[in-house]
Scaffold this motif. Structure first.
Motif, PDB file in Angstrom:
ATOM      1  N   SER A  46     139.584 104.082  42.761  1.00  0.00           N
ATOM      2  CA  SER A  46     138.773 105.203  42.568  1.00  0.00           C
ATOM      3  C   SER A  46     140.053 105.272  41.346  1.00  0.00           C
ATOM      4  CB  SER A  46     138.167 105.779  42.820  1.00  0.00           C
ATOM      5  OG  SER A  46     136.784 105.157  43.440  1.00  0.00           O
ATOM      6  N   MET A  47     140.814 105.861  42.230  1.00  0.00           N
ATOM      7  CA  MET A  47     141.927 107.045  41.629  1.00  0.00           C
ATOM      8  C   MET A  47     143.159 106.153  41.130  1.00  0.00           C
ATOM      9  SD  MET A  47     140.480 109.842  42.425  1.00  0.00           S
ATOM     10  CE  MET A  47     142.310 111.090  41.060  1.00  0.00           C
ATOM     11  N   ILE A  62     139.186 112.128  34.103  1.00  0.00           N
ATOM     12  CA  ILE A  62     138.475 112.369  34.305  1.00  0.00           C
ATOM     13  C   ILE A  62     137.781 113.462  33.097  1.00  0.00           C
ATOM     14  CG2 ILE A  62     137.597 114.228  36.006  1.00  0.00           C
ATOM     15  CD1 ILE A  62     138.889 112.479  38.286  1.00  0.00           C
ATOM     16  N   ASN A  63     138.857 114.058  32.435  1.00  0.00           N
ATOM     17  CA  ASN A  63     138.284 115.271  31.523  1.00  0.00           C
ATOM     18  C   ASN A  63     137.743 114.401  30.471  1.00  0.00           C
ATOM     19  OD1 ASN A  63     139.980 116.130  32.789  1.00  0.00           O
ATOM     20  ND2 ASN A  63     140.212 117.619  32.302  1.00  0.00           N
ATOM     21  N   THR A  78     141.171 105.063  46.526  1.00  0.00           N
ATOM     22  CA  THR A  78     142.357 104.882  46.249  1.00  0.00           C
ATOM     23  C   THR A  78     141.645 103.660  45.457  1.00  0.00           C
ATOM     24  OG1 THR A  78     143.568 105.106  48.900  1.00  0.00           O
ATOM     25  CG2 THR A  78     144.545 103.552  47.029  1.00  0.00           C
ATOM     26  N   VAL A  93     142.045 104.600  38.940  1.00  0.00           N
ATOM     27  CA  VAL A  93     141.221 103.935  37.827  1.00  0.00           C
ATOM     28  C   VAL A  93     141.095 105.265  36.824  1.00  0.00           C
ATOM     29  CG1 VAL A  93     139.211 102.974  36.639  1.00  0.00           C
ATOM     30  CG2 VAL A  93     140.177 101.786  38.551  1.00  0.00           C
ATOM     31  N   ILE A  94     140.268 105.856  37.730  1.00  0.00           N
ATOM     32  CA  ILE A  94     140.364 107.480  37.010  1.00  0.00           C
ATOM     33  C   ILE A  94     141.416 108.629  37.292  1.00  0.00           C
ATOM     34  CG2 ILE A  94     137.898 106.768  36.488  1.00  0.00           C
ATOM     35  CD1 ILE A  94     136.830 108.683  38.718  1.00  0.00           C
ATOM     36  N   GLY A  95     142.443 108.518  38.260  1.00  0.00           N
ATOM     37  CA  GLY A  95     142.920 109.754  38.635  1.00  0.00           C
ATOM     38  C   GLY A  95     144.081 109.531  37.633  1.00  0.00           C
ATOM     39  N   GLY A  96     145.284 110.812  37.694  1.00  0.00           N
ATOM     40  CA  GLY A  96     146.293 111.037  36.772  1.00  0.00           C
ATOM     41  C   GLY A  96     145.793 112.114  36.054  1.00  0.00           C
ATOM     42  N   LYS A  97     146.121 113.094  35.256  1.00  0.00           N
ATOM     43  CA  LYS A  97     145.864 114.208  34.693  1.00  0.00           C
ATOM     44  C   LYS A  97     144.953 114.683  33.650  1.00  0.00           C
ATOM     45  CE  LYS A  97     148.388 118.020  32.559  1.00  0.00           C
ATOM     46  NZ  LYS A  97     147.574 119.335  33.062  1.00  0.00           N
TER      47      LYS A  97
END
Lengths: 104, 104
Positions: free
Chosen positions: B14-15, B24-25, B12, B17-21
Protein backbone atom coordinates in the motif's frame (compact mmCIF):
# COMPACT_ATOMS: atom_id res chain seq x y z
CA UNK A 1 8.42 19.20 17.87
CA UNK A 2 4.60 19.62 18.13
CA UNK A 3 3.72 22.21 15.44
CA UNK A 4 0.19 23.51 16.08
CA UNK A 5 -1.48 24.62 12.81
CA UNK A 6 -4.99 26.09 12.64
CA UNK A 7 -6.50 23.56 10.22
CA UNK A 8 -9.23 21.07 10.87
CA UNK A 9 -8.16 18.30 8.47
CA UNK A 10 -7.26 15.21 10.46
CA UNK A 11 -5.72 13.55 7.40
CA UNK A 12 -3.33 16.47 6.87
CA UNK A 13 -2.32 16.40 10.52
CA UNK A 14 -1.88 12.62 10.49
CA UNK A 15 0.27 12.75 7.39
CA UNK A 16 2.47 15.42 8.99
CA UNK A 17 3.21 12.85 11.69
CA UNK A 18 3.19 9.49 9.87
CA UNK A 19 3.57 10.62 6.26
CA UNK A 20 6.66 10.13 4.13
CA UNK A 21 8.07 6.87 2.81
CA UNK A 22 8.80 4.83 5.95
CA UNK A 23 6.91 5.73 9.12
CA UNK A 24 3.77 3.70 8.50
CA UNK A 25 5.90 0.66 7.59
CA UNK A 26 7.97 1.14 10.79
CA UNK A 27 4.86 1.43 13.00
CA UNK A 28 3.42 -1.69 11.39
CA UNK A 29 6.67 -3.66 11.83
CA UNK A 30 6.89 -2.62 15.52
CA UNK A 31 3.24 -3.57 16.07
CA UNK A 32 3.94 -7.06 14.77
CA UNK A 33 6.97 -7.78 16.88
CA UNK A 34 7.32 -5.45 19.86
CA UNK A 35 9.44 -4.92 21.77
CA UNK A 36 11.83 -4.92 18.85
CA UNK A 37 15.51 -4.04 18.49
CA UNK A 38 17.03 -1.71 15.86
CA UNK A 39 18.50 -4.41 13.63
CA UNK A 40 15.37 -6.56 13.79
CA UNK A 41 13.37 -3.49 12.76
CA UNK A 42 15.80 -2.73 9.94
CA UNK A 43 15.30 -6.25 8.57
CA UNK A 44 11.53 -5.97 8.92
CA UNK A 45 11.26 -2.73 6.93
CA UNK A 46 12.45 -3.64 3.43
CA UNK A 47 14.90 -1.24 1.86
CA UNK A 48 15.29 1.26 4.71
CA UNK A 49 18.77 2.59 5.51
CA UNK A 50 20.23 3.01 9.02
CA UNK A 51 20.07 6.80 8.60
CA UNK A 52 16.37 6.81 7.59
CA UNK A 53 15.42 4.34 10.32
CA UNK A 54 17.26 6.39 12.96
CA UNK A 55 15.67 9.67 11.76
CA UNK A 56 12.17 8.19 11.44
CA UNK A 57 12.34 6.61 14.91
CA UNK A 58 13.48 9.93 16.37
CA UNK A 59 10.43 11.68 14.85
CA UNK A 60 8.02 8.92 15.91
CA UNK A 61 9.38 9.17 19.48
CA UNK A 62 9.08 12.98 19.42
CA UNK A 63 5.42 12.59 18.32
CA UNK A 64 4.89 10.12 21.20
CA UNK A 65 3.96 7.22 18.90
CA UNK A 66 6.99 5.08 19.73
CA UNK A 67 8.91 4.65 22.99
CA UNK A 68 12.52 3.61 23.40
CA UNK A 69 13.93 1.57 26.30
CA UNK A 70 17.70 1.74 26.78
CA UNK A 71 19.04 -0.99 29.10
CA UNK A 72 22.34 0.93 29.59
CA UNK A 73 24.47 -2.15 28.98
CA UNK A 74 27.71 -2.70 27.09
CA UNK A 75 27.21 -3.73 24.35
CA UNK A 76 24.14 -1.43 24.03
CA UNK A 77 20.69 -3.03 24.31
CA UNK A 78 17.81 -0.79 23.12
CA UNK A 79 14.22 -1.83 22.47
CA UNK A 80 11.39 -0.02 20.69
CA UNK A 81 7.65 -0.41 21.23
CA UNK A 82 4.47 1.52 20.53
CA UNK A 83 3.05 4.02 23.00
CA UNK A 84 -0.67 3.98 23.73
CA UNK A 85 -1.13 6.66 21.02
CA UNK A 86 0.94 4.61 18.57
CA UNK A 87 -1.04 1.48 19.36
CA UNK A 88 -4.29 3.36 18.62
CA UNK A 89 -3.13 3.53 14.98
CA UNK A 90 -2.81 -0.24 14.60
CA UNK A 91 -6.47 -0.90 13.64
CA UNK A 92 -6.03 1.60 10.77
CA UNK A 93 -2.76 -0.03 9.70
CA UNK A 94 -4.49 -3.43 9.80
CA UNK A 95 -7.19 -2.24 7.39
CA UNK A 96 -4.44 -0.79 5.16
CA UNK A 97 -2.71 -4.19 5.21
CA UNK A 98 -5.92 -5.93 4.17
CA UNK A 99 -6.58 -3.31 1.48
CA UNK A 100 -3.08 -3.77 0.04
CA UNK A 101 -3.39 -7.56 -0.04
CA UNK A 102 -6.81 -7.37 -1.70
CA UNK A 103 -6.16 -4.58 -4.21
CA UNK A 104 -2.49 -4.71 -5.17
CA UNK B 1 3.65 0.66 -13.76
CA UNK B 2 2.53 -2.40 -11.74
CA UNK B 3 5.75 -3.71 -10.11
CA UNK B 4 5.08 -7.24 -8.75
CA UNK B 5 7.31 -8.02 -5.72
CA UNK B 6 7.20 -11.36 -3.87
CA UNK B 7 6.34 -10.06 -0.40
CA UNK B 8 3.18 -10.67 1.55
CA UNK B 9 2.98 -7.39 3.50
CA UNK B 10 -0.09 -5.43 2.49
CA UNK B 11 1.14 -2.33 4.29
CA UNK B 12 4.40 -2.30 2.30
CA UNK B 13 2.50 -2.69 -0.96
CA UNK B 14 0.00 0.00 0.00
CA UNK B 15 2.75 2.43 0.91
CA UNK B 16 4.47 1.80 -2.43
CA UNK B 17 1.26 3.08 -4.05
CA UNK B 18 -0.01 5.75 -1.65
CA UNK B 19 3.12 6.47 0.40
CA UNK B 20 5.17 9.64 0.22
CA UNK B 21 4.18 13.12 1.35
CA UNK B 22 1.10 13.92 -0.73
CA UNK B 23 -0.89 11.02 -2.18
CA UNK B 24 -3.06 10.27 0.84
CA UNK B 25 -3.90 13.98 1.16
CA UNK B 26 -4.77 14.13 -2.57
CA UNK B 27 -7.02 11.06 -2.39
CA UNK B 28 -8.75 12.52 0.66
CA UNK B 29 -9.25 15.92 -1.03
CA UNK B 30 -10.69 14.26 -4.17
CA UNK B 31 -13.00 12.10 -2.05
CA UNK B 32 -14.44 15.21 -0.41
CA UNK B 33 -15.14 17.16 -3.58
CA UNK B 34 -15.18 14.99 -6.68
CA UNK B 35 -15.21 15.55 -9.52
CA UNK B 36 -12.55 18.17 -8.86
CA UNK B 37 -10.39 20.33 -11.12
CA UNK B 38 -6.61 20.75 -10.86
CA UNK B 39 -6.63 24.21 -9.28
CA UNK B 40 -9.36 23.29 -6.81
CA UNK B 41 -7.29 20.27 -5.83
CA UNK B 42 -4.16 22.40 -5.49
CA UNK B 43 -5.99 24.71 -3.06
CA UNK B 44 -7.38 21.74 -1.12
CA UNK B 45 -3.97 20.14 -0.54
CA UNK B 46 -2.05 22.66 1.61
CA UNK B 47 1.47 23.38 0.47
CA UNK B 48 1.65 21.17 -2.63
CA UNK B 49 3.35 22.52 -5.75
CA UNK B 50 2.05 22.19 -9.32
CA UNK B 51 4.91 19.82 -10.12
CA UNK B 52 4.21 17.52 -7.15
CA UNK B 53 0.46 17.53 -7.79
CA UNK B 54 0.98 16.71 -11.47
CA UNK B 55 3.44 13.90 -10.66
CA UNK B 56 1.34 12.45 -7.84
CA UNK B 57 -1.84 12.48 -9.97
CA UNK B 58 0.03 10.73 -12.78
CA UNK B 59 1.10 7.94 -10.37
CA UNK B 60 -2.36 7.65 -8.81
CA UNK B 61 -3.87 7.33 -12.30
CA UNK B 62 -1.25 4.73 -13.28
CA UNK B 63 -2.17 2.73 -10.14
CA UNK B 64 -5.86 3.00 -11.13
CA UNK B 65 -6.85 4.91 -7.96
CA UNK B 66 -7.77 8.15 -9.74
CA UNK B 67 -9.36 8.76 -13.14
CA UNK B 68 -9.05 11.84 -15.31
CA UNK B 69 -11.74 13.22 -17.62
CA UNK B 70 -10.58 15.63 -20.31
CA UNK B 71 -13.43 17.58 -21.93
CA UNK B 72 -11.19 18.58 -24.90
CA UNK B 73 -12.23 22.19 -24.77
CA UNK B 74 -10.31 25.44 -25.19
CA UNK B 75 -9.55 26.60 -22.56
CA UNK B 76 -8.84 23.08 -21.19
CA UNK B 77 -11.38 21.52 -18.80
CA UNK B 78 -10.11 18.45 -16.92
CA UNK B 79 -11.73 16.76 -13.94
CA UNK B 80 -10.38 14.17 -11.49
CA UNK B 81 -12.33 11.61 -9.49
CA UNK B 82 -11.68 8.35 -7.66
CA UNK B 83 -11.93 4.99 -9.39
CA UNK B 84 -13.73 2.16 -7.63
CA UNK B 85 -10.36 0.99 -6.23
CA UNK B 86 -9.57 4.53 -5.07
CA UNK B 87 -12.99 4.85 -3.45
CA UNK B 88 -12.38 1.59 -1.53
CA UNK B 89 -9.62 3.45 0.37
CA UNK B 90 -11.94 6.19 1.64
CA UNK B 91 -13.14 4.32 4.77
CA UNK B 92 -9.47 3.95 5.80
CA UNK B 93 -8.79 7.63 5.11
CA UNK B 94 -11.88 8.53 7.16
CA UNK B 95 -10.54 6.62 10.20
CA UNK B 96 -7.17 8.35 9.67
CA UNK B 97 -8.99 11.72 9.66
CA UNK B 98 -10.74 10.87 12.93
CA UNK B 99 -7.49 9.61 14.46
CA UNK B 100 -5.69 12.82 13.52
CA UNK B 101 -8.42 15.03 14.97
CA UNK B 102 -8.52 13.02 18.18
CA UNK B 103 -4.79 12.51 18.76
CA UNK B 104 -2.95 15.47 17.25
Amino acid sequence: MEKKRPFDCGVTRSMEVIGGKWKINILWAISRGEPIRFNQLKRAVQGITNVMLTRSLKELIAYNLVKKKDFNTIPPHVEYSLTEKGASLVPILRTLDQWGKKNL
